[in-house]
Each structure stands twice: as C-alpha cells, then as structure tokens.
Design a protein around this motif. Structure first.
Motif, mmCIF file in Angstrom:
data_model
loop_
_atom_site.group_PDB
_atom_site.id
_atom_site.type_symbol
_atom_site.label_atom_id
_atom_site.label_comp_id
_atom_site.label_asym_id
_atom_site.label_seq_id
_atom_site.Cartn_x
_atom_site.Cartn_y
_atom_site.Cartn_z
ATOM 1 N N LEU A 1 0.871 -1.165 0.000
ATOM 2 C CA LEU A 1 0.000 0.000 0.000
ATOM 3 C C LEU A 1 0.911 1.219 0.000
ATOM 4 O O LEU A 1 1.852 1.291 0.795
ATOM 5 C CB LEU A 1 -0.881 0.005 1.245
ATOM 6 N N TYR A 2 0.664 2.160 -0.900
ATOM 7 C CA TYR A 2 1.606 3.262 -1.049
ATOM 8 C C TYR A 2 0.920 4.614 -0.976
ATOM 9 O O TYR A 2 -0.287 4.746 -1.176
ATOM 10 C CB TYR A 2 2.354 3.146 -2.384
ATOM 11 N N GLN A 3 1.742 5.626 -0.692
ATOM 12 C CA GLN A 3 1.281 7.011 -0.731
ATOM 13 C C GLN A 3 2.400 7.855 -1.318
ATOM 14 O O GLN A 3 3.561 7.720 -0.935
ATOM 15 C CB GLN A 3 0.916 7.505 0.669
ATOM 16 N N LEU A 4 2.055 8.734 -2.260
ATOM 17 C CA LEU A 4 3.016 9.623 -2.900
ATOM 18 C C LEU A 4 2.871 11.009 -2.295
ATOM 19 O O LEU A 4 1.797 11.599 -2.360
ATOM 20 C CB LEU A 4 2.764 9.668 -4.411
ATOM 21 N N LEU B 1 -2.259 11.030 -11.053
ATOM 22 C CA LEU B 1 -2.937 9.925 -11.725
ATOM 23 C C LEU B 1 -1.981 9.144 -12.615
ATOM 24 O O LEU B 1 -1.970 7.911 -12.615
ATOM 25 C CB LEU B 1 -4.102 10.458 -12.565
ATOM 26 N N ALA B 2 -1.178 9.873 -13.383
ATOM 27 C CA ALA B 2 -0.253 9.216 -14.306
ATOM 28 C C ALA B 2 0.756 8.359 -13.556
ATOM 29 O O ALA B 2 1.017 7.209 -13.930
ATOM 30 C CB ALA B 2 0.468 10.268 -15.152
ATOM 31 N N LEU B 3 1.315 8.899 -12.474
ATOM 32 C CA LEU B 3 2.318 8.155 -11.720
ATOM 33 C C LEU B 3 1.696 6.947 -11.018
ATOM 34 O O LEU B 3 2.280 5.855 -10.992
ATOM 35 C CB LEU B 3 2.993 9.074 -10.703
ATOM 36 N N SER B 4 0.501 7.105 -10.471
ATOM 37 C CA SER B 4 -0.187 5.975 -9.844
ATOM 38 C C SER B 4 -0.443 4.865 -10.851
ATOM 39 O O SER B 4 -0.282 3.678 -10.552
ATOM 40 C CB SER B 4 -1.516 6.437 -9.228
ATOM 41 N N ASN B 5 -0.839 5.237 -12.056
ATOM 42 C CA ASN B 5 -1.072 4.248 -13.111
ATOM 43 C C ASN B 5 0.206 3.475 -13.428
ATOM 44 O O ASN B 5 0.181 2.254 -13.623
ATOM 45 C CB ASN B 5 -1.598 4.923 -14.371
ATOM 46 N N VAL C 1 -13.014 5.387 -9.836
ATOM 47 C CA VAL C 1 -12.573 6.668 -9.276
ATOM 48 C C VAL C 1 -11.619 7.354 -10.244
ATOM 49 O O VAL C 1 -11.727 8.557 -10.524
ATOM 50 C CB VAL C 1 -11.885 6.448 -7.907
ATOM 51 N N LYS C 2 -10.688 6.597 -10.787
ATOM 52 C CA LYS C 2 -9.722 7.162 -11.735
ATOM 53 C C LYS C 2 -10.407 7.643 -13.007
ATOM 54 O O LYS C 2 -10.047 8.685 -13.568
ATOM 55 C CB LYS C 2 -8.652 6.130 -12.071
ATOM 56 N N LYS C 3 -11.400 6.897 -13.462
ATOM 57 C CA LYS C 3 -12.111 7.307 -14.664
ATOM 58 C C LYS C 3 -12.853 8.623 -14.443
ATOM 59 O O LYS C 3 -12.924 9.468 -15.331
ATOM 60 C CB LYS C 3 -13.074 6.203 -15.110
ATOM 61 N N VAL C 4 -13.426 8.779 -13.253
ATOM 62 C CA VAL C 4 -14.120 10.037 -12.927
ATOM 63 C C VAL C 4 -13.136 11.202 -12.966
ATOM 64 O O VAL C 4 -13.422 12.259 -13.546
ATOM 65 C CB VAL C 4 -14.796 9.946 -11.545
ATOM 66 N N ASP D 1 -10.664 6.763 0.440
ATOM 67 C CA ASP D 1 -9.442 7.554 0.320
ATOM 68 C C ASP D 1 -9.836 9.003 0.074
ATOM 69 O O ASP D 1 -11.013 9.306 -0.186
ATOM 70 C CB ASP D 1 -8.574 7.022 -0.823
ATOM 71 N N CYS D 2 -8.849 9.898 0.146
ATOM 72 C CA CYS D 2 -9.129 11.315 -0.079
ATOM 73 C C CYS D 2 -7.877 12.005 -0.592
ATOM 74 O O CYS D 2 -6.772 11.462 -0.501
ATOM 75 C CB CYS D 2 -9.621 11.982 1.208
ATOM 76 N N GLU D 3 -8.051 13.211 -1.117
ATOM 77 C CA GLU D 3 -6.943 13.976 -1.681
ATOM 78 C C GLU D 3 -7.181 15.465 -1.437
ATOM 79 O O GLU D 3 -8.253 15.993 -1.741
ATOM 80 C CB GLU D 3 -6.816 13.693 -3.179
ATOM 81 N N ASP D 4 -6.177 16.159 -0.873
ATOM 82 C CA ASP D 4 -6.285 17.594 -0.615
ATOM 83 C C ASP D 4 -6.113 18.434 -1.878
ATOM 84 O O ASP D 4 -6.656 19.528 -1.985
ATOM 85 C CB ASP D 4 -5.211 18.040 0.382
#
Length: 325
Positions: free
Chosen positions: A88-91, A102-106, A218-221, A254-257
């Motif tokens: 499980l990771y977090q950037l 998004l690109a890096l997560s992909n 979620v990514k598609k949205v 999950d969430c993102e600021d």
C-alpha cells in the motif's frame, strides 16, 4: 466410518495450514531480502518509519547532484506481499497533483500487475525517478504549483499526519480490491453530476458527484473531470470516496487535498458522518486572491453535503440531525 472421514478432513486442514505457513514464511524472507537491498542501494534516502508495522519511506529525486523534483514514496508492506497482495503506497509532494498524480499511480499499478507474485519496490522507486527525470526535461526548472491559499495555516490537531493517514488506509483498505478493477474488463466511466456553485470573496466552490464501485472507476471520474478545461484549471480539486465491499463488509476509502491542506480528510469525515457509500465527491475551488480562513472548509463541506443530499447518498436521519445542531 465417521472417524476415518474425520481424520481425512483433519489431515487436509493441517496440510492447508502448513501450506499457508510456508507461504507466509516465504513472503517474510522475500520482504527482508528486499528491504536490506533497498537500504543498501539508497542509503540515507531509505527511512524506516515503523519496522514492526512494515512502514517505510524513500526520498526520490530526479538527480543526486542537483535535485529539482523530489517526492517521498511511503509504503506499508502487508504480510501477503509479494505472493498475493501489493504494497500500500502514498506519494507525497506538494507539487504532485491532478493528472501528474494519476499518471504516476497508473505507472506503479501497471508494474504490480505485470509482476504479480514478485517483489516490485525497486521497480517502483526507479519508475518514480524516471518520472521525475522526465518532469525535469519537460517543465520549467523546479516544481511548479498552482496558486496557494491557506496551505501554511495551522490546522486542527485531529486532522492527523500523513503517517496516521497511512495507518487509516491500511486498516480500512482491502489491498487485493485496490487493484482488482485493473485486472478485469474495461469499466464504464460513471455519470458525473455537478452541483450549484458557492461564491465568497471572489472564490468559487463547486461540487461534482459520481457513483463508484471500484477504485478503477474513481480514476475514470478524475480523468473525465480533467477533460473539462475549467475544472482542470481550478486552484484545487479536493476529493474523497467511500466504496462498501459486501465481500469483506468494510469500506475502501481515500481522499486527496490537492494542495488545500486538510480539506480532503475533512471531506471524507463528512461523508463518514453522513453514511455516504459507493460514491465519490470532488469539490473544485477557484481561488479569487482573498484568504477565506476557516470559511473555506465550510464552503467545501456545504457544497459536498448539498450534492450528496440532492442525489440521495446520505442517511437522511443523520443528515437532518447533524445539520440542525
């Protein structure tokens, strides 16, 4: 007859338990070897946050001589890794937002899927470094960020640190399901609804909502929203989602600021209070040049609550009582 059959079942159970124990031991040996190798390769850039909980962090930059682009990759290594689950990771980087994230997560998730059952952390680190090198070649010198608002303002103690967020994710996420949508058939992009904007002192807030059943949706949205130039140009696109897994009777969330410090976790907390499930909310903020202080959180939450209520994603009893008080 009964005793003989009972003995056979017991033997099968012991064999299964033994097999599981062997797999766990193999996983542990693989993890130890990998961690020792990474520590040796990356030296002081490799950091042990909590060895017992298998939480680690590595600082990665585009260049060791003149680093311009840097981020921190935090990972939790579950007992099932590498045989049956990914880390499980977090950037973490103030400039890493929107389409870059998004690109890096992909990229990282593609590496996992291409190497199922194998150790992958070294490949993840080098992919991140490759990404940073490309950023340094194609972008202006140094990390570029959108205009800031109140990122440096002190936040409530109960918001917690990124370390606490990692533990929250580890406790609530189902690691296998985090990637399962990527292994299946192409998913349809959910329909997105847009809420009424709220304006205050030249800042504008607008919520967007979509039903989601997998992290892949979620990514598609997010991809679909970023195709809208106005939304993509927002100072912040804060989001949170909650997906209920019937199989495990738990939530994937999950969430993102997106640069608006603590806003993502506040938004997720609101969704938890309202018992919203299988839904994602994105709140766009266009900053007007005047600091709003705590009022910005009020507007973000009001936008989110209004659209959740409008589309019937809240527990009506909880919602009514919460907002009367």
């Amino acid at each position: 007859m009964y005793s003989s059959r009972h003995a056979t079942v017991t033997g099968s159970s012991c064999s299964s338990s033994s097999s599981m124990a062997d797999t766990e031991e193999e996983n542990l040996h693989s993890q130890i070897d990998e961690i020792e190798a990474l520590s040796s390769i990356y030296g002081d850039d490799w950091c042990v946050i909590d060895e017992a909980a298998r939480i680690f962090c590595i600082k990665i930059s585009n260049s060791s001589d003149q680093p311009q682009w840097t981020l921190c990759l935090q990972v939790i290594i579950p007992p099932e890794y590498p045989a049956a689950a990914p880390p499980l990771y977090q950037l973490n980087a103030p400039w890493l937002r929107g389409e870059d994230r998004l690109a890096l997560s992909n990229h990282l998730e593609e590496i996992y899927l291409q190497n199922l059952g194998e150790i992958i952390l070294y490949q993840w680190v080098e992919k991140v470094r490759e990404f940073l090198v490309e950023k340094s070649k194609t972008s202006v010198p140094g990390p570029s960020t959108k205009p800031t608002t109140e990122e440096t303002e002190a936040v409530d103690d109960d918001i917690g640190s990124s370390f606490e967020l990692l533990n929250d994710l580890f406790a609530t996420a189902v690691l296998n399901e985090h990637f399962e949508s990527l292994e299946g058939v192409e998913e349809e992009a959910p329909t997105i609804a847009h809420g009424e904007p709220i304006s205050d002192r030249r800042s504008t807030f607008q919520a967007h909502l979509a039903p989601v059943l997998t992290p892949g949706q979620v990514k598609k949205v997010l991809h679909k929203l970023y195709e809208n130039k106005k939304i993509a140009s927002a100072t912040h696109n804060i989001y949170a989602y909650r997906i209920y897994s019937k199989k495990t009777k738990s939530f994937i969330q999950d969430c993102e600021d997106d640069g608006e410090t603590a806003a993502g976790k506040r938004l997720l907390h609101l969704m938890q209070i309202l018992d919203a499930k299988d839904v994602m909310v994105v709140v766009s903020r266009w900053y007007g040049g005047i600091l709003l202080g705590p009022d910005r959180f009020k507007h973000i939450n009001n936008c989110a609550r209004n659209i959740l209520v409008e589309h019937h994603y809240t527990n009506s009893a909880v919602s009514s009582q919460q907002w009367r008080n």
